[in-house]
Design a protein around this motif. Sequence first.
Motif, PDB file in Angstrom:
ATOM      1  N   SER A  44       0.048 -11.909  18.577  1.00  0.00           N
ATOM      2  CA  SER A  44       0.305 -13.130  17.786  1.00  0.00           C
ATOM      3  C   SER A  44       0.297 -12.876  16.279  1.00  0.00           C
ATOM      4  O   SER A  44      -0.184 -13.703  15.509  1.00  0.00           O
ATOM      5  CB  SER A  44      -0.740 -14.210  18.105  1.00  0.00           C
ATOM      6  N   VAL A  45       0.794 -11.716  15.854  1.00  0.00           N
ATOM      7  CA  VAL A  45       0.857 -11.440  14.406  1.00  0.00           C
ATOM      8  C   VAL A  45       2.132 -12.105  13.880  1.00  0.00           C
ATOM      9  O   VAL A  45       3.243 -11.725  14.258  1.00  0.00           O
ATOM     10  CB  VAL A  45       0.894  -9.916  14.126  1.00  0.00           C
ATOM     11  N   ALA A  46       1.978 -13.109  13.057  1.00  0.00           N
ATOM     12  CA  ALA A  46       3.153 -13.822  12.534  1.00  0.00           C
ATOM     13  C   ALA A  46       2.853 -14.339  11.131  1.00  0.00           C
ATOM     14  O   ALA A  46       1.742 -14.790  10.854  1.00  0.00           O
ATOM     15  CB  ALA A  46       3.510 -14.989  13.455  1.00  0.00           C
ATOM     16  N   VAL A  47       3.857 -14.261  10.277  1.00  0.00           N
ATOM     17  CA  VAL A  47       3.691 -14.704   8.887  1.00  0.00           C
ATOM     18  C   VAL A  47       4.812 -15.687   8.572  1.00  0.00           C
ATOM     19  O   VAL A  47       5.976 -15.473   8.957  1.00  0.00           O
ATOM     20  CB  VAL A  47       3.747 -13.481   7.922  1.00  0.00           C
ATOM     21  N   HIS A  48       4.491 -16.769   7.882  1.00  0.00           N
ATOM     22  CA  HIS A  48       5.496 -17.753   7.470  1.00  0.00           C
ATOM     23  C   HIS A  48       6.526 -17.032   6.598  1.00  0.00           C
ATOM     24  O   HIS A  48       6.154 -16.231   5.735  1.00  0.00           O
ATOM     25  CB  HIS A  48       4.802 -18.868   6.669  1.00  0.00           C
ATOM     26  N   ALA A 101       1.910   2.412  12.818  1.00  0.00           N
ATOM     27  CA  ALA A 101       1.512   3.818  12.691  1.00  0.00           C
ATOM     28  C   ALA A 101       0.599   3.974  11.484  1.00  0.00           C
ATOM     29  O   ALA A 101      -0.332   4.773  11.488  1.00  0.00           O
ATOM     30  CB  ALA A 101       2.750   4.691  12.561  1.00  0.00           C
ATOM     31  N   ARG A 102       0.841   3.172  10.452  1.00  0.00           N
ATOM     32  CA  ARG A 102      -0.005   3.243   9.248  1.00  0.00           C
ATOM     33  C   ARG A 102      -1.439   2.785   9.505  1.00  0.00           C
ATOM     34  O   ARG A 102      -2.326   3.062   8.716  1.00  0.00           O
ATOM     35  CB  ARG A 102       0.539   2.316   8.185  1.00  0.00           C
ATOM     36  N   PHE A 103      -1.640   2.016  10.591  1.00  0.00           N
ATOM     37  CA  PHE A 103      -2.993   1.565  10.935  1.00  0.00           C
ATOM     38  C   PHE A 103      -3.641   2.492  11.965  1.00  0.00           C
ATOM     39  O   PHE A 103      -4.633   2.135  12.586  1.00  0.00           O
ATOM     40  CB  PHE A 103      -2.957   0.141  11.508  1.00  0.00           C
ATOM     41  N   ARG A 107       6.042 -13.817   3.551  1.00  0.00           N
ATOM     42  CA  ARG A 107       6.173 -12.420   4.022  1.00  0.00           C
ATOM     43  C   ARG A 107       6.228 -11.443   2.850  1.00  0.00           C
ATOM     44  O   ARG A 107       6.565 -11.821   1.725  1.00  0.00           O
ATOM     45  CB  ARG A 107       7.439 -12.281   4.881  1.00  0.00           C
ATOM     46  N   ARG A 108       5.893 -10.196   3.164  1.00  0.00           N
ATOM     47  CA  ARG A 108       5.894  -9.086   2.195  1.00  0.00           C
ATOM     48  C   ARG A 108       4.871  -9.272   1.080  1.00  0.00           C
ATOM     49  O   ARG A 108       5.060  -8.824  -0.031  1.00  0.00           O
ATOM     50  CB  ARG A 108       7.304  -8.879   1.567  1.00  0.00           C
ATOM     51  N   ARG A 109       3.803  -9.990   1.395  1.00  0.00           N
ATOM     52  CA  ARG A 109       2.722 -10.122   0.404  1.00  0.00           C
ATOM     53  C   ARG A 109       1.419  -9.508   0.924  1.00  0.00           C
ATOM     54  O   ARG A 109       0.353  -9.747   0.373  1.00  0.00           O
ATOM     55  CB  ARG A 109       2.502 -11.605   0.068  1.00  0.00           C
ATOM     56  N   GLY A 110       1.520  -8.768   2.034  1.00  0.00           N
ATOM     57  CA  GLY A 110       0.344  -8.066   2.539  1.00  0.00           C
ATOM     58  C   GLY A 110      -0.516  -8.891   3.486  1.00  0.00           C
ATOM     59  O   GLY A 110      -1.610  -8.463   3.869  1.00  0.00           O
ATOM     60  N   PHE A 111      -0.053 -10.082   3.901  1.00  0.00           N
ATOM     61  CA  PHE A 111      -0.875 -10.925   4.788  1.00  0.00           C
ATOM     62  C   PHE A 111      -1.072 -10.262   6.155  1.00  0.00           C
ATOM     63  O   PHE A 111      -2.185 -10.237   6.678  1.00  0.00           O
ATOM     64  CB  PHE A 111      -0.231 -12.306   4.976  1.00  0.00           C
ATOM     65  N   ALA A 112       0.015  -9.749   6.734  1.00  0.00           N
ATOM     66  CA  ALA A 112      -0.111  -9.131   8.069  1.00  0.00           C
ATOM     67  C   ALA A 112      -1.046  -7.922   7.985  1.00  0.00           C
ATOM     68  O   ALA A 112      -1.920  -7.731   8.841  1.00  0.00           O
ATOM     69  CB  ALA A 112       1.261  -8.703   8.592  1.00  0.00           C
ATOM     70  N   ARG A 113      -0.886  -7.134   6.929  1.00  0.00           N
ATOM     71  CA  ARG A 113      -1.737  -5.949   6.764  1.00  0.00           C
ATOM     72  C   ARG A 113      -3.213  -6.351   6.693  1.00  0.00           C
ATOM     73  O   ARG A 113      -4.065  -5.783   7.376  1.00  0.00           O
ATOM     74  CB  ARG A 113      -1.323  -5.199   5.493  1.00  0.00           C
ATOM     75  N   ASP A 114      -3.507  -7.383   5.901  1.00  0.00           N
ATOM     76  CA  ASP A 114      -4.911  -7.792   5.761  1.00  0.00           C
ATOM     77  C   ASP A 114      -5.467  -8.334   7.084  1.00  0.00           C
ATOM     78  O   ASP A 114      -6.622  -8.089   7.429  1.00  0.00           O
ATOM     79  CB  ASP A 114      -5.043  -8.862   4.667  1.00  0.00           C
TER      80      ASP A 114
HETATM   81  C1  LIG Z   1       6.378  -8.566  10.745  1.00  0.00           C
HETATM   82  C2  LIG Z   1       5.558  -9.502   9.880  1.00  0.00           C
HETATM   83  C3  LIG Z   1       4.326  -9.937  10.658  1.00  0.00           C
HETATM   84  C4  LIG Z   1       5.130  -8.723   8.606  1.00  0.00           C
HETATM   85  O1  LIG Z   1       4.285  -9.561   7.856  1.00  0.00           O
HETATM   86  P1  LIG Z   1       4.100  -9.373   6.276  1.00  0.00           P
HETATM   87  O2  LIG Z   1       2.941 -10.196   5.854  1.00  0.00           O
HETATM   88  O3  LIG Z   1       5.388  -9.601   5.614  1.00  0.00           O
HETATM   89  O4  LIG Z   1       3.739  -7.835   6.197  1.00  0.00           O
HETATM   90  P2  LIG Z   1       2.905  -7.168   5.017  1.00  0.00           P
HETATM   91  O5  LIG Z   1       3.332  -7.789   3.724  1.00  0.00           O
HETATM   92  O6  LIG Z   1       1.454  -7.210   5.332  1.00  0.00           O
HETATM   93  O7  LIG Z   1       3.414  -5.692   5.116  1.00  0.00           O
HETATM   94  C5  LIG Z   1       2.539  -4.589   5.042  1.00  0.00           C
HETATM   95  C6  LIG Z   1       3.390  -3.377   4.806  1.00  0.00           C
HETATM   96  O8  LIG Z   1       4.367  -3.211   5.842  1.00  0.00           O
HETATM   97  C7  LIG Z   1       5.667  -3.240   5.306  1.00  0.00           C
HETATM   98  N1  LIG Z   1       6.521  -3.999   6.233  1.00  0.00           N
HETATM   99  C8  LIG Z   1       6.480  -5.310   6.457  1.00  0.00           C
HETATM  100  N2  LIG Z   1       7.421  -5.657   7.338  1.00  0.00           N
HETATM  101  C9  LIG Z   1       8.061  -4.523   7.669  1.00  0.00           C
HETATM  102  C10 LIG Z   1       9.143  -4.215   8.516  1.00  0.00           C
HETATM  103  N3  LIG Z   1       9.817  -5.142   9.192  1.00  0.00           N
HETATM  104  N4  LIG Z   1       9.514  -2.931   8.651  1.00  0.00           N
HETATM  105  C11 LIG Z   1       8.899  -1.957   7.966  1.00  0.00           C
HETATM  106  N5  LIG Z   1       7.871  -2.196   7.126  1.00  0.00           N
HETATM  107  C12 LIG Z   1       7.468  -3.460   6.975  1.00  0.00           C
HETATM  108  C13 LIG Z   1       5.556  -3.916   3.987  1.00  0.00           C
HETATM  109  O9  LIG Z   1       6.564  -3.505   3.088  1.00  0.00           O
HETATM  110  C14 LIG Z   1       4.191  -3.485   3.519  1.00  0.00           C
HETATM  111  O10 LIG Z   1       4.256  -2.182   2.980  1.00  0.00           O
HETATM  112  P3  LIG Z   1       3.306  -1.741   1.763  1.00  0.00           P
HETATM  113  O11 LIG Z   1       1.915  -1.684   2.356  1.00  0.00           O
HETATM  114  O12 LIG Z   1       3.837  -0.402   1.371  1.00  0.00           O
HETATM  115  O13 LIG Z   1       3.446  -2.798   0.726  1.00  0.00           O
HETATM  116  C15 LIG Z   1       6.385 -10.731   9.451  1.00  0.00           C
HETATM  117  O14 LIG Z   1       7.579 -10.300   8.851  1.00  0.00           O
HETATM  118  C16 LIG Z   1       6.729 -11.644  10.635  1.00  0.00           C
HETATM  119  O15 LIG Z   1       6.026 -12.611  10.908  1.00  0.00           O
HETATM  120  N6  LIG Z   1       7.843 -11.338  11.354  1.00  0.00           N
HETATM  121  C17 LIG Z   1       8.239 -12.104  12.531  1.00  0.00           C
HETATM  122  C18 LIG Z   1       7.263 -11.962  13.682  1.00  0.00           C
HETATM  123  C19 LIG Z   1       6.917 -10.548  14.057  1.00  0.00           C
HETATM  124  O16 LIG Z   1       7.771  -9.680  14.140  1.00  0.00           O
HETATM  125  N7  LIG Z   1       5.631 -10.299  14.275  1.00  0.00           N
HETATM  126  C20 LIG Z   1       5.078  -9.019  14.612  1.00  0.00           C
HETATM  127  C21 LIG Z   1       4.727  -8.970  16.053  1.00  0.00           C
HETATM  128  S1  LIG Z   1       3.923  -7.446  16.477  1.00  0.00           S
END
Ligand SMILES: CC(C)(COP(=O)(O)OP(=O)(O)OC[C@H]1O[C@@H](n2cnc3c(N)ncnc32)[C@H](O)[C@@H]1OP(=O)(O)O)[C@@H](O)C(=O)NCCC(=O)NCCS
Length: 391
Positions: free
Chosen positions: A82-86, A125-127, A90-97
Amino acid sequence: MEIRQISADERPSTMFPLQGYAFEGSPGSPADVVAQQARVRYFTTTTSLVAEEDGRALACAAGMPMRQNVRGVLHDMQAIASVAVHPEARRRGFARDLVNRLLRQGNDEGRTVSCLYPFRPSFYARFGFVGLPQRRLVSLDPAGLGRVEVPGASVQLLPNREAFDVYAQTTALVASRRHGFAVYDETRFEEWRGDPVWVAVARSGGEVVGVLRYRIDGFGGELTGEDLLTTGPLGRALLLGFLARHVDQVERITLRVDPAEAPELWATDLTATIESRVSSPLHRAPMARVSSLPALAGLPAGEADVTVEVVDDELIGGVWSLSGAGGALTVAKGTAEPSATLTAAGLSGLVYGVLDPVDVVTRGLGSVPVDAFDALRTLFPRQLPWVCANF
Ligand SMILES: CC(C)(COP(=O)(O)OP(=O)(O)OC[C@H]1O[C@@H](n2cnc3c(N)ncnc32)[C@H](O)[C@@H]1OP(=O)(O)O)[C@@H](O)C(=O)NCCC(=O)NCCS
């Protein structure tokens, strides 16, 4: 941004809109929220996190408690889902945190390993996660299955509600024996009790030796099976023999099977397609990582000693002495000079049996001199995991 752990009751109003947008067709209808409210009880043991800004939930992630067999030993596992970001956030580090917080919290709760199905493997892979094998999908013509008659053995057909406890027990039994196999806790597992499926239960000498959940879409159509769960070749033969009796009823049978299965060996005249698709984001193979090294003590291991340094990892970083003396792994903080440097993904790949030390080097997951290859290979022999559960 603040991360807050929410109760299961809050999931429909906070997490569901984010998940609905990310994973479903949208916009949805109010009925979707009502359907989610009915599911709340299955998530009471799940760690549900939201990232909020000005009181508005902008991102979410969940950690489900599961158990996973690692080389024959059941460990507490955290399934990340359930990892999802509005889209605005996105691209603000929310998923990473959120993922980092789940990993830390899982570690504090004693979850030795973590698994997930990545939208893109390079992100995880980064985690410290490493790829595990994809399940096999088999599509076959029932005419090729032949006949199987085993004295004293039988297959019973039951509706799901009547077979569910047997199905749950068999799943737990397979998990206790099969490397990589992961099972939900009872709370989450309960959701599947109401599924409209048939269950074929294979028994021999009173013992359950296999179960298969399936549906049939119509006369002359397809019998769609879920995972072929068996305790060994007898359960498999009995279930395939049962499926063969549908030869005049359906044209095609599909099953999901252990990646170690070779369905082309099931019968002489079998016509089948066996495939494993891997692509982002739909056909995702699982990934896993080790989150605590001391908790792996006791794992079956080969007779070798090696000191490794795990780098760039908050959970398992450091120098570790690993020994397989007596056939069981011992883990201690290392004092000797390390003979190899590994990332968390490199070490996880060795522990899960999916990478040879050569692969660790060629995949950029560590630096292993040639003279340390044999010790690592002996300590962690190759072994093919089967995660099976999908979350
Ligand atoms: C995928 C998703 C969760 C990423 O969330 P996010 O908050 O934008 O991701 P973050 O900002 O935390 O990204 C962390 C890092 O990953 C990178 N990254 C993010 N999305 C990426 C992608 N699609 N492909 C490659 N790298 C990605 C970012 O550039 C960032 O890199 P940095 O640490 O060098 O700055 C979001 O785009 C989303 O909700 N997508 C739709 C649902 C989905 O796919 N969920 C995942 C299910 S496993």
